[in-house]
Design an enzyme around this catalytic site. Structure first.
Site, PDB file in Angstrom:
ATOM      1  N   CYS A  33      -9.688 -20.339  -8.789  1.00 29.02           N
ATOM      2  CA  CYS A  33     -10.281 -21.556  -8.228  1.00 29.02           C
ATOM      3  C   CYS A  33      -9.247 -22.503  -7.630  1.00 29.02           C
ATOM      4  CB  CYS A  33     -11.107 -22.292  -9.283  1.00 29.02           C
ATOM      5  SG  CYS A  33     -10.106 -23.022 -10.586  1.00 29.02           S
ATOM      6  N   CYS A 103     -12.267 -24.904 -16.636  1.00 32.32           N
ATOM      7  CA  CYS A 103     -11.470 -26.139 -16.597  1.00 32.32           C
ATOM      8  C   CYS A 103     -11.066 -26.564 -18.007  1.00 32.32           C
ATOM      9  CB  CYS A 103     -12.248 -27.259 -15.918  1.00 32.32           C
ATOM     10  SG  CYS A 103     -12.569 -26.955 -14.170  1.00 32.32           S
TER      11      CYS A 103
END
Length: 147
Positions: A33, A103
């Site tokens: 990402c 994350c």
């Protein structure tokens, strides 16, 4: 989609910046990402985290998890900080969408990478601390949806 806490930590991140002459600095990323997170720790002689700062290049969830992770380790001992998991970060933020769970893994690994750097600099071993990976994509537990 995002909880109020995630939005608050994204819009008003805590502990942003760098610590000059930090006791430990850890940088991790996710090639999938493009997020990159750097965590700075100031640890005193009693192994208490006096201060913590972060710099994150990434999405809102990456900023929010970085911010929350710093809040969770500040004032803690090195061993207590090692116990902060991605699940603890997510719970403290009242959850993350499934495609953003990585994350929280980034935040956990950034803490571990900074603790690893601290241990290396001071020639100590922190029980339970494993050598961190640079790309958390190598360590992810479950495959992610494409986004």
């Amino acid at each position: 989609m995002y909880s109020e806490k995630v939005m608050d930590h994204f819009n008003h991140p805590r502990n942003v910046g760098e610590i000059e002459n930090a006791s430990g600095v850890g940088t991790v990323g996710n090639a999938k990402c493009g997020d990159i997170m750097r965590m700075y720790l100031d640890i005193d002689e009693n192994q208490i985290i006096r201060d913590v700062k972060f710099k994150t290049f990434g999405c809102g969830a990456a900023v929010a998890t970085s911010s929350m992770a710093t809040e969770l380790v500040k004032g803690k001992t090195v061993n207590e900080a090692l116990q902060v998991t991605n699940k603890a970060v997510m719970e403290a933020l009242d959850g993350l969408p499934p495609v953003k769970v990585h994350c929280s893994l980034l935040a956990e690994e950034a803490i571990h990478a900074a603790l690893w750097d601290y241990a290396e600099k001071h020639g100590i071993e922190i029980e339970g601390l494993e050598k961190p990976v640079n790309d958390i994509g190598e360590k992810e537990e479950a495959p992610e949806e494409e986004y």
